[in-house]
Write a protein that holds these residues in place. Structure first.
Motif, PDB file in Angstrom:
ATOM      1  N   ALA A  40       0.839  -1.190   0.000  1.00 57.76           N
ATOM      2  CA  ALA A  40       0.000   0.000   0.000  1.00 57.76           C
ATOM      3  C   ALA A  40       0.878   1.246   0.000  1.00 57.76           C
ATOM      4  O   ALA A  40       1.958   1.253   0.597  1.00 57.76           O
ATOM      5  CB  ALA A  40      -0.896   0.004   1.230  1.00 57.76           C
ATOM      6  N   PRO A  41       0.440   2.301  -0.688  1.00 58.46           N
ATOM      7  CA  PRO A  41       1.234   3.533  -0.659  1.00 58.46           C
ATOM      8  C   PRO A  41       1.208   4.150   0.728  1.00 58.46           C
ATOM      9  O   PRO A  41       0.146   4.306   1.330  1.00 58.46           O
ATOM     10  CB  PRO A  41       0.547   4.430  -1.677  1.00 58.46           C
ATOM     11  CG  PRO A  41      -0.829   3.894  -1.781  1.00 58.46           C
ATOM     12  CD  PRO A  41      -0.749   2.419  -1.496  1.00 58.46           C
ATOM     13  N   VAL A  42       2.366   4.479   1.232  1.00 57.73           N
ATOM     14  CA  VAL A  42       2.485   5.043   2.567  1.00 57.73           C
ATOM     15  C   VAL A  42       3.153   6.407   2.450  1.00 57.73           C
ATOM     16  O   VAL A  42       4.192   6.548   1.820  1.00 57.73           O
ATOM     17  CB  VAL A  42       3.312   4.124   3.492  1.00 57.73           C
ATOM     18  CG1 VAL A  42       3.477   4.755   4.859  1.00 57.73           C
ATOM     19  CG2 VAL A  42       2.658   2.774   3.596  1.00 57.73           C
ATOM     20  N   ALA A  43       2.531   7.394   3.039  1.00 61.13           N
ATOM     21  CA  ALA A  43       3.102   8.736   3.053  1.00 61.13           C
ATOM     22  C   ALA A  43       3.201   9.193   4.494  1.00 61.13           C
ATOM     23  O   ALA A  43       2.272   8.998   5.276  1.00 61.13           O
ATOM     24  CB  ALA A  43       2.241   9.697   2.250  1.00 61.13           C
ATOM     25  N   ASP A  44       4.320   9.789   4.850  1.00 61.39           N
ATOM     26  CA  ASP A  44       4.498  10.297   6.204  1.00 61.39           C
ATOM     27  C   ASP A  44       3.795  11.640   6.298  1.00 61.39           C
ATOM     28  O   ASP A  44       4.227  12.626   5.719  1.00 61.39           O
ATOM     29  CB  ASP A  44       5.986  10.443   6.524  1.00 61.39           C
ATOM     30  CG  ASP A  44       6.217  10.910   7.947  1.00 61.39           C
ATOM     31  OD1 ASP A  44       5.267  10.841   8.758  1.00 61.39           O
ATOM     32  OD2 ASP A  44       7.336  11.341   8.252  1.00 61.39           O
ATOM     33  N   ARG A  45       2.671  11.664   7.019  1.00 64.72           N
ATOM     34  CA  ARG A  45       1.903  12.900   7.151  1.00 64.72           C
ATOM     35  C   ARG A  45       2.003  13.481   8.545  1.00 64.72           C
ATOM     36  O   ARG A  45       1.223  14.329   8.921  1.00 64.72           O
ATOM     37  CB  ARG A  45       0.446  12.636   6.805  1.00 64.72           C
ATOM     38  CG  ARG A  45       0.294  12.187   5.367  1.00 64.72           C
ATOM     39  CD  ARG A  45      -1.122  12.015   4.999  1.00 64.72           C
ATOM     40  NE  ARG A  45      -1.201  11.513   3.632  1.00 64.72           N
ATOM     41  CZ  ARG A  45      -2.298  11.473   2.940  1.00 64.72           C
ATOM     42  NH1 ARG A  45      -3.410  11.891   3.461  1.00 64.72           N
ATOM     43  NH2 ARG A  45      -2.297  11.004   1.717  1.00 64.72           N
ATOM     44  N   SER A  46       2.952  12.999   9.332  1.00 64.42           N
ATOM     45  CA  SER A  46       3.069  13.496  10.694  1.00 64.42           C
ATOM     46  C   SER A  46       3.666  14.898  10.730  1.00 64.42           C
ATOM     47  O   SER A  46       3.395  15.661  11.641  1.00 64.42           O
ATOM     48  CB  SER A  46       3.910  12.544  11.535  1.00 64.42           C
ATOM     49  OG  SER A  46       5.205  12.434  10.981  1.00 64.42           O
ATOM     50  N   VAL A  47       4.495  15.239   9.764  1.00 64.15           N
ATOM     51  CA  VAL A  47       5.127  16.556   9.727  1.00 64.15           C
ATOM     52  C   VAL A  47       4.826  17.170   8.364  1.00 64.15           C
ATOM     53  O   VAL A  47       5.077  16.555   7.335  1.00 64.15           O
ATOM     54  CB  VAL A  47       6.653  16.437   9.917  1.00 64.15           C
ATOM     55  CG1 VAL A  47       7.307  17.799   9.834  1.00 64.15           C
ATOM     56  CG2 VAL A  47       6.965  15.766  11.228  1.00 64.15           C
TER      57      VAL A  47
END
Length: 94
Positions: A40-47
């Motif tokens: 699955a595509p994973v994007a870091d959206r925490s920052v």
């Protein structure tokens, strides 16, 4: 009593029925498993992504106003905290 004997599985028929049942159960269990063919595509959206800072000159410092007379602001009537630091909500509080 003899009429029910034809439904009793013995010997080779019993082994074949057990093998068929085991194969059917294995096929059902294997069909229920989920295997992913791709990640699955994973994007870091925490920052959030860093934005370049705009080039702005800092404003000239403004002198602070002279200190006002040291008076305590007036408290509204009827709205006083208890001695232990708690406050009871009263009608009209929002």
């Amino acid at each position: 009593m003899m009429g029910n004997r034809r439904w009793v599985l013995t010997g080779a028929r019993r082994a074949a029925a057990l093998a068929l049942g085991a194969a059917l159960a294995a096929a059902l269990v294997a069909g229920c498993t989920v295997t992913s063919t791709r990640e699955a595509p994973v994007a870091d959206r925490s920052v959030p992504p860093a934005r370049p800072a705009p080039a702005v000159t800092p404003p000239a410092p403004v002198p602070a106003p002279p200190p006002a007379a040291a008076t305590e602001p007036a408290k509204p009537a009827g709205r006083v905290a208890a001695a232990d630091g708690t406050y009871r909500v009263q009608p009209g509080d929002t």
